[in-house]
Design an enzyme around this catalytic site. Structure first.
Site, short mmCIF file in Angstrom:
data_model
loop_
_atom_site.label_atom_id
_atom_site.label_comp_id
_atom_site.label_asym_id
_atom_site.label_seq_id
_atom_site.Cartn_x
_atom_site.Cartn_y
_atom_site.Cartn_z
N ASN A 9 0.92 -1.12 0.19
CA ASN A 9 0.04 -0.04 -0.20
C ASN A 9 0.72 1.29 -0.07
O ASN A 9 1.48 1.58 1.24
CB ASN A 9 -0.70 0.15 1.09
CG ASN A 9 -1.81 1.17 1.42
OD1 ASN A 9 -1.79 2.01 0.71
ND2 ASN A 9 -2.36 1.17 2.50
N LYS A 11 0.07 4.15 -0.30
CA LYS A 11 -0.31 5.35 0.15
C LYS A 11 -0.09 6.74 -0.52
O LYS A 11 -0.23 6.37 -1.69
CB LYS A 11 -0.05 5.75 2.00
CG LYS A 11 -0.09 4.45 2.73
CD LYS A 11 -0.12 4.47 4.00
CE LYS A 11 -0.19 3.04 4.82
NZ LYS A 11 -0.19 3.29 6.29
N HIS A 96 -9.67 1.18 4.89
CA HIS A 96 -8.25 1.30 5.44
C HIS A 96 -8.35 2.37 6.54
O HIS A 96 -9.50 3.10 6.50
CB HIS A 96 -7.29 1.94 4.59
CG HIS A 96 -5.72 1.71 5.13
ND1 HIS A 96 -5.40 2.81 6.13
CD2 HIS A 96 -4.87 1.04 4.94
CE1 HIS A 96 -4.12 2.28 6.57
NE2 HIS A 96 -3.69 1.25 5.83
N GLU A 98 -7.03 4.87 7.92
CA GLU A 98 -6.81 6.05 7.45
C GLU A 98 -7.97 6.75 6.95
O GLU A 98 -8.34 7.67 7.25
CB GLU A 98 -5.50 6.27 6.60
CG GLU A 98 -4.08 6.01 7.77
CD GLU A 98 -3.20 5.32 6.66
OE1 GLU A 98 -3.09 5.41 5.53
OE2 GLU A 98 -2.05 5.00 7.32
N GLU A 168 -5.25 -4.90 10.57
CA GLU A 168 -4.39 -3.97 10.82
C GLU A 168 -4.43 -3.04 12.38
O GLU A 168 -5.36 -2.25 12.38
CB GLU A 168 -4.33 -2.74 9.65
CG GLU A 168 -3.92 -3.61 8.14
CD GLU A 168 -3.48 -2.40 7.50
OE1 GLU A 168 -2.23 -2.56 6.67
OE2 GLU A 168 -3.97 -1.39 7.10
N GLY A 174 2.49 2.10 11.01
CA GLY A 174 3.61 3.38 10.63
C GLY A 174 4.35 3.77 12.11
O GLY A 174 4.95 4.81 12.11
N SER A 214 3.45 -2.27 10.59
CA SER A 214 5.09 -2.25 10.74
C SER A 214 5.49 -3.59 10.47
O SER A 214 6.43 -3.92 10.89
CB SER A 214 5.31 -1.55 12.21
OG SER A 214 4.76 -0.37 12.33
P1 13P Z 1 2.91 0.34 7.69
O1 13P Z 1 3.52 -1.00 6.90
O2 13P Z 1 3.86 1.57 6.99
O3 13P Z 1 2.98 0.24 9.33
O4 13P Z 1 1.70 0.43 7.20
C1 13P Z 1 0.94 -0.51 7.26
C2 13P Z 1 -0.42 -0.16 6.22
O5 13P Z 1 -1.25 0.66 6.77
C3 13P Z 1 -0.76 -0.81 5.30
O6 13P Z 1 -2.00 -0.68 4.98
#
Ligand code: 13P
Length: 251
Positions: A9, A11, A96, A98, A168, A174, A214
């Protein structure tokens, strides 16, 4: 046997030119790794989809990170599931954390998106997971159960079989703070159990459940060794072709 998947992803990262470059590196290193039985996906920003599709060819699949909750029309700035499909993408991330947290996407909205994606023959990668407070209050099992049931359980068993789940935990995204292997297995097993109670064991056994948060080149092996962890949804580490490919080879 259910599908093993590693999905990147990206982002809101990479210009179009940088994205095409990354896609080309991913294509090359994944081909070199010659891993069998793992579906590799990159989920790019909308504007990258068409060019990245040309770059990837058929070895690595393409996904979007979102789609609209309406099929078409006067929704300025939105991109429909049908439009995503027309680029050659076959997957779409829906729900997601976010999107849930910053754009007010509720389970009811996400349910509409999932239906539209499935109508187009796209595979939704449906994200669920608790925030830190919920984990500390020990209500994380209830949280993911509610997200599953309100987001997905209106689907028929046949429709549901075409969905990929990504667990997740928001506190791990992150932050560099990954769930332990035991925490991941515990909740993945729980999620599969909730699915089994709704759709039966055969459907639950066939559903791919990814871990995200992560997950990186160092810890992927341990996480993927769990019987109910079928791969990963990778954020930061998907922006480097070498790290992403190491994760792809971590089963
Ligand atoms: P990270 O791997 O940067 O923690 O992000 C995970 C994520 O949100 C994947 O959709």
């Amino acid at each position: 046997m259910r599908k093993k998947i590693v999905a990147g992803n990206w982002k809101m990262n990479k210009t179009l030119q940088e994205g095409v470059q990354l896609a080309s590196e991913v294509k090359e290193s994944v081909a070199k790794a010659a891993v069998k039985d793992v579906t590799v996906i990159v989920c790019t920003p909308f504007i990258h989809l068409t060019e990245v599709k040309k770059t990837l060819g058929n070895g690595v699949a393409l996904g979007a990170q979102n789609c609209a909750a309406e099929p078409k029309g006067a929704f300025t700035g939105e991109v429909s599931a049908e439009m995503v499909k027309s680029t050659g993408a076959t997957y779409v991330i829906i729900g997601h954390s976010e999107r849930r947290a910053y754009y007010g996407e509720t389970d009811a909205i996400l349910n509409k998106k999932v239906n539209l994606a499935l109508e187009q023959g796209l595979t939704p990668i449906f994200c669920i997971g608790e925030v830190l407070q919920e984990r500390e209050a020990n209500i994380h099992f209830d949280v993911v159960k509610k997200q599953l049931s309100e987001g997905l359980f209106s689907l028929s068993a046949e429709q549901f079989s075409n969905v990929v789940i990504a667990y997740e935990p928001v506190w791990a995204i992150g932050t560099g703070k990954t769930a332990t292997s035991e925490q991941a297995q515990e909740i993945h097993k729980y999620i599969r159990g909730v699915i089994a109670a709704k759709y039966g064991n055969a459907v639950a056994d066939g559903i791919t459940i990814l871990y995200g948060g992560s997950c990186n080149a160092q810890n992927a092996k341990e996480l993927f060794a769990n019987p109910d962890v079928d791969g990963g949804l990778i954020g930061g580490a998907s922006l480097k072709a070498a790290d992403f490919t190491t994760i792809v080879t971590s089963f």
